[in-house]
Structures are given as C-alpha cells and as structure tokens.
Design a protein around this motif. Structure first.
Motif, PDB file in Angstrom:
ATOM      1  N   PHE A   1      -1.398 -12.654  12.235  1.00 34.31           N
ATOM      2  CA  PHE A   1      -0.327 -11.699  12.505  1.00 34.31           C
ATOM      3  C   PHE A   1      -0.469 -10.370  11.762  1.00 34.31           C
ATOM      4  O   PHE A   1      -0.181  -9.323  12.347  1.00 34.31           O
ATOM      5  CB  PHE A   1       1.038 -12.336  12.250  1.00 34.31           C
ATOM      6  N   PRO A   2      -0.930 -10.333  10.522  1.00 32.78           N
ATOM      7  CA  PRO A   2      -1.129  -9.011   9.893  1.00 32.78           C
ATOM      8  C   PRO A   2      -2.225  -8.177  10.563  1.00 32.78           C
ATOM      9  O   PRO A   2      -2.243  -6.961  10.407  1.00 32.78           O
ATOM     10  CB  PRO A   2      -1.522  -9.340   8.458  1.00 32.78           C
ATOM     11  N   ALA A   3      -3.103  -8.807  11.308  1.00 33.75           N
ATOM     12  CA  ALA A   3      -4.147  -8.046  11.996  1.00 33.75           C
ATOM     13  C   ALA A   3      -3.571  -7.176  13.104  1.00 33.75           C
ATOM     14  O   ALA A   3      -4.189  -6.205  13.512  1.00 33.75           O
ATOM     15  CB  ALA A   3      -5.193  -9.003  12.568  1.00 33.75           C
ATOM     16  N   PHE A   4      -2.384  -7.497  13.575  1.00 32.16           N
ATOM     17  CA  PHE A   4      -1.786  -6.753  14.677  1.00 32.16           C
ATOM     18  C   PHE A   4      -0.600  -5.905  14.252  1.00 32.16           C
ATOM     19  O   PHE A   4       0.293  -5.656  15.039  1.00 32.16           O
ATOM     20  CB  PHE A   4      -1.383  -7.716  15.798  1.00 32.16           C
ATOM     21  N   ARG A   5      -0.611  -5.438  13.010  1.00 36.81           N
ATOM     22  CA  ARG A   5       0.444  -4.508  12.616  1.00 36.81           C
ATOM     23  C   ARG A   5       0.172  -3.174  13.280  1.00 36.81           C
ATOM     24  O   ARG A   5      -0.931  -2.886  13.701  1.00 36.81           O
ATOM     25  CB  ARG A   5       0.542  -4.402  11.104  1.00 36.81           C
ATOM     26  N   LYS A   6       1.196  -2.353  13.324  1.00 39.25           N
ATOM     27  CA  LYS A   6       1.071  -1.071  14.012  1.00 39.25           C
ATOM     28  C   LYS A   6       0.061  -0.179  13.317  1.00 39.25           C
ATOM     29  O   LYS A   6      -0.087  -0.207  12.102  1.00 39.25           O
ATOM     30  CB  LYS A   6       2.433  -0.389  14.060  1.00 39.25           C
ATOM     31  N   LYS A   7      -0.602   0.642  14.103  1.00 33.06           N
ATOM     32  CA  LYS A   7      -1.657   1.514  13.572  1.00 33.06           C
ATOM     33  C   LYS A   7      -1.110   2.498  12.542  1.00 33.06           C
ATOM     34  O   LYS A   7      -1.752   2.771  11.545  1.00 33.06           O
ATOM     35  CB  LYS A   7      -2.305   2.299  14.709  1.00 33.06           C
ATOM     36  N   GLU A   8       0.076   3.044  12.788  1.00 31.76           N
ATOM     37  CA  GLU A   8       0.601   4.045  11.861  1.00 31.76           C
ATOM     38  C   GLU A   8       1.095   3.441  10.551  1.00 31.76           C
ATOM     39  O   GLU A   8       1.290   4.135   9.571  1.00 31.76           O
ATOM     40  CB  GLU A   8       1.731   4.865  12.511  1.00 31.76           C
ATOM     41  N   LYS A   9       1.280   2.135  10.530  1.00 30.66           N
ATOM     42  CA  LYS A   9       1.712   1.470   9.308  1.00 30.66           C
ATOM     43  C   LYS A   9       0.500   1.219   8.420  1.00 30.66           C
ATOM     44  O   LYS A   9      -0.440   0.540   8.804  1.00 30.66           O
ATOM     45  CB  LYS A   9       2.405   0.157   9.658  1.00 30.66           C
ATOM     46  N   GLU A  10       0.518   1.796   7.240  1.00 33.16           N
ATOM     47  CA  GLU A  10      -0.614   1.696   6.325  1.00 33.16           C
ATOM     48  C   GLU A  10      -0.611   0.370   5.580  1.00 33.16           C
ATOM     49  O   GLU A  10       0.437  -0.219   5.329  1.00 33.16           O
ATOM     50  CB  GLU A  10      -0.531   2.838   5.310  1.00 33.16           C
ATOM     51  N   LEU A  11      -1.796  -0.068   5.201  1.00 37.51           N
ATOM     52  CA  LEU A  11      -1.905  -1.273   4.386  1.00 37.51           C
ATOM     53  C   LEU A  11      -1.337  -1.004   2.995  1.00 37.51           C
ATOM     54  O   LEU A  11      -1.508   0.096   2.460  1.00 37.51           O
ATOM     55  CB  LEU A  11      -3.370  -1.689   4.254  1.00 37.51           C
ATOM     56  N   PRO A  12      -0.681  -1.973   2.406  1.00 35.85           N
ATOM     57  CA  PRO A  12      -0.181  -1.750   1.035  1.00 35.85           C
ATOM     58  C   PRO A  12      -1.346  -1.619   0.058  1.00 35.85           C
ATOM     59  O   PRO A  12      -2.352  -2.317   0.174  1.00 35.85           O
ATOM     60  CB  PRO A  12       0.650  -3.001   0.745  1.00 35.85           C
ATOM     61  N   ALA A  13      -1.195  -0.693  -0.873  1.00 40.45           N
ATOM     62  CA  ALA A  13      -2.243  -0.456  -1.860  1.00 40.45           C
ATOM     63  C   ALA A  13      -1.645  -0.582  -3.255  1.00 40.45           C
ATOM     64  O   ALA A  13      -0.535  -0.116  -3.510  1.00 40.45           O
ATOM     65  CB  ALA A  13      -2.851   0.927  -1.668  1.00 40.45           C
ATOM     66  N   TYR A  14      -2.373  -1.218  -4.138  1.00 33.60           N
ATOM     67  CA  TYR A  14      -1.914  -1.464  -5.495  1.00 33.60           C
ATOM     68  C   TYR A  14      -2.873  -0.810  -6.477  1.00 33.60           C
ATOM     69  O   TYR A  14      -4.034  -0.564  -6.160  1.00 33.60           O
ATOM     70  CB  TYR A  14      -1.808  -2.971  -5.750  1.00 33.60           C
ATOM     71  N   ASP A  15      -2.386  -0.574  -7.676  1.00 36.76           N
ATOM     72  CA  ASP A  15      -3.176   0.076  -8.711  1.00 36.76           C
ATOM     73  C   ASP A  15      -4.111  -0.949  -9.348  1.00 36.76           C
ATOM     74  O   ASP A  15      -3.706  -1.703 -10.230  1.00 36.76           O
ATOM     75  CB  ASP A  15      -2.255   0.695  -9.754  1.00 36.76           C
ATOM     76  N   ILE A  16      -5.363  -0.960  -8.904  1.00 40.23           N
ATOM     77  CA  ILE A  16      -6.304  -1.956  -9.417  1.00 40.23           C
ATOM     78  C   ILE A  16      -7.011  -1.473 -10.670  1.00 40.23           C
ATOM     79  O   ILE A  16      -7.978  -2.093 -11.111  1.00 40.23           O
ATOM     80  CB  ILE A  16      -7.324  -2.387  -8.348  1.00 40.23           C
ATOM     81  N   SER A  17      -6.516  -0.405 -11.264  1.00 36.52           N
ATOM     82  CA  SER A  17      -7.102   0.038 -12.524  1.00 36.52           C
ATOM     83  C   SER A  17      -6.519  -0.733 -13.713  1.00 36.52           C
ATOM     84  O   SER A  17      -7.023  -0.639 -14.816  1.00 36.52           O
ATOM     85  CB  SER A  17      -6.890   1.540 -12.712  1.00 36.52           C
ATOM     86  N   ARG A  18      -5.462  -1.498 -13.468  1.00 36.64           N
ATOM     87  CA  ARG A  18      -4.857  -2.316 -14.522  1.00 36.64           C
ATOM     88  C   ARG A  18      -5.204  -3.782 -14.269  1.00 36.64           C
ATOM     89  O   ARG A  18      -5.093  -4.285 -13.153  1.00 36.64           O
ATOM     90  CB  ARG A  18      -3.336  -2.116 -14.522  1.00 36.64           C
ATOM     91  N   TRP A  19      -5.601  -4.488 -15.340  1.00 33.77           N
ATOM     92  CA  TRP A  19      -6.065  -5.867 -15.204  1.00 33.77           C
ATOM     93  C   TRP A  19      -4.960  -6.827 -14.790  1.00 33.77           C
ATOM     94  O   TRP A  19      -5.208  -7.768 -14.038  1.00 33.77           O
ATOM     95  CB  TRP A  19      -6.732  -6.339 -16.493  1.00 33.77           C
ATOM     96  N   LEU A  20      -3.747  -6.608 -15.279  1.00 36.88           N
ATOM     97  CA  LEU A  20      -2.645  -7.495 -14.901  1.00 36.88           C
ATOM     98  C   LEU A  20      -2.350  -7.386 -13.407  1.00 36.88           C
ATOM     99  O   LEU A  20      -2.101  -8.399 -12.742  1.00 36.88           O
ATOM    100  CB  LEU A  20      -1.390  -7.176 -15.720  1.00 36.88           C
ATOM    101  N   THR A  21      -2.424  -6.185 -12.880  1.00 35.91           N
ATOM    102  CA  THR A  21      -2.220  -5.996 -11.443  1.00 35.91           C
ATOM    103  C   THR A  21      -3.314  -6.703 -10.653  1.00 35.91           C
ATOM    104  O   THR A  21      -3.041  -7.317  -9.617  1.00 35.91           O
ATOM    105  CB  THR A  21      -2.203  -4.499 -11.106  1.00 35.91           C
ATOM    106  N   VAL A  22      -4.537  -6.640 -11.137  1.00 37.05           N
ATOM    107  CA  VAL A  22      -5.643  -7.309 -10.453  1.00 37.05           C
ATOM    108  C   VAL A  22      -5.445  -8.824 -10.467  1.00 37.05           C
ATOM    109  O   VAL A  22      -5.651  -9.499  -9.459  1.00 37.05           O
ATOM    110  CB  VAL A  22      -6.995  -6.920 -11.097  1.00 37.05           C
ATOM    111  N   LEU A  23      -5.020  -9.352 -11.600  1.00 34.36           N
ATOM    112  CA  LEU A  23      -4.768 -10.790 -11.695  1.00 34.36           C
ATOM    113  C   LEU A  23      -3.664 -11.215 -10.734  1.00 34.36           C
ATOM    114  O   LEU A  23      -3.808 -12.206 -10.003  1.00 34.36           O
ATOM    115  CB  LEU A  23      -4.405 -11.171 -13.133  1.00 34.36           C
ATOM    116  N   LEU A  24      -2.573 -10.467 -10.708  1.00 34.76           N
ATOM    117  CA  LEU A  24      -1.475 -10.797  -9.800  1.00 34.76           C
ATOM    118  C   LEU A  24      -1.869 -10.598  -8.340  1.00 34.76           C
ATOM    119  O   LEU A  24      -1.438 -11.360  -7.467  1.00 34.76           O
ATOM    120  CB  LEU A  24      -0.247  -9.965 -10.150  1.00 34.76           C
ATOM    121  N   LEU A  25      -2.694  -9.598  -8.061  1.00 36.25           N
ATOM    122  CA  LEU A  25      -3.188  -9.398  -6.707  1.00 36.25           C
ATOM    123  C   LEU A  25      -4.083 -10.564  -6.288  1.00 36.25           C
ATOM    124  O   LEU A  25      -4.028 -11.018  -5.146  1.00 36.25           O
ATOM    125  CB  LEU A  25      -3.948  -8.073  -6.607  1.00 36.25           C
TER     126      LEU A  25
END
Length: 187
Positions: A85-109
């Motif tokens: 189902f996420p493959a068919f989201r609308k084209k104008e809707k952007e994928l969520p992006a997270y700050d992967i420069s922080r290690w805690l964010t990477v772990l939670l991601l």
C-alpha cells in the motif's frame, strides 16, 4: 530453507528500507563514511529483530505442520500488504525524511523500519527452527541490508531519482514468492 531463499527474503525486506534511507539522505546529506555506520546499525537492528521473531515464533508454534504453515503464510501476506500500500501513495506526497545525522534517530529508524522484519521472523519461527537456521538467515540479511541501505544513502546524497514504486513492488513480489514457496512447497 536454503540460503538462496533467505537471500531473496533479504532483498524483499531491504528494498523499503533503501527507499526510506534514500529520502532521508536527500534531506540531510551525511558523509559516506558515516553512511557506512548508519547502514551497519540499521542492518544489525534488522538482524536482531528477525532473530527475535524466529525465536518467539518457535515458542508459539503448534507443532502441527498444516496450521503452522498457514500462520506463516498469513503473517507474510500481512507484511506484503503493508509493503504494497505505501507503494501507491500519491505522487505529490513526499516520503517522510528523518535526520540520520544523529545516532539515536538512526537506531529508532532501524526499529521502525524493522517491524516488517520482525513479523516475517515471527512467521518463519512457525516454519523453521531457530537453532538450525540462525546463521542462514542472519548473514544474508546482514549483507544485503547493509549494501542496499548504503546504496540508498549514496543515491540520496547525489540526488538521484529512483523509481520507488517499482522497487517496492519488486520487494513485494519477492516476499510473496518466498511466502508461497515456504507454505506450499516446503521440504
């Protein structure tokens, strides 16, 4: 199950993570050496989640092959639908992006993207034994997840466009082939 089947499963589970990390790296570019660490951390988290799922599935299995294979198939179909189902989201809707420069964010991601991996491991636990397949599932998943995550970071840094929908549908196809083969054509 053979190592080749686990490699196919690894590709199926790694493709959505590659698409997510590509979006993250395009918003917050990181150095490629840090990208190696990010890719390795995400791969380790996914391996730990699939192994935990297999272990819990071994504890919950009924030891009746007919029922165990149906539970396995049901869990993998649910994961395939979650990937479809996420493959068919609308084209104008952007994928969520997270700050992967922080290690805690990477772990939670890694944990957040690993829910599908955990449920696949749970389904596998109803079909295979933890003791016999621990290395056969862990090593291919670690290698393939690491390489595809790093590919996603490299593509995001350079701003290369990928056809995310096509990649995700290929991942769903691989997962469904793996599920049907394991449920109906098991040795």
């Amino acid at each position: 199950m053979s190592v080749l089947e686990y490699i196919i499963l690894s590709f199926a589970l790694s493709v959505p993570v590659m698409v997510t990390l590509r979006a993250c790296a395009s918003k917050t570019p990181i150095r490629l050496t840090r990208g190696l660490g990010v890719s390795f951390l995400v791969a380790i988290v996914h391996v730990l989640l699939i192994l935990a799922g297999i272990y819990i599935g071994n504890l919950l299995r009924f030891e009746l092959p007919e029922y165990d294979s149906l539970i396995y198939l049901g869990l993998l179909v649910v994961v395939a639908l979650r990937m479809f189902f996420p493959a068919f989201r609308k084209k104008e809707k952007e994928l969520p992006a997270y700050d992967i420069s922080r290690w805690l964010t990477v772990l939670l991601l890694g944990i957040a993207t690993g829910t599908n991996t955990f449920f696949v491991g749970l389904g596998l636990g109803f079909l295979v034994s933890f003791q016999t397949d621990v290395w056969r599932v862990a090593i291919p998943l670690l290698v393939v997840m690491f390489l595809l995550c790093y590919l996603g970071i490299m593509l995001g840094r350079t701003g290369k466009n990928i056809r995310a929908r096509r990649w995700q549908l290929i991942g769903v196809l691989f997962l469904l082939v793996f599920a049907i083969k394991g449920a109906f054509f098991a040795d």
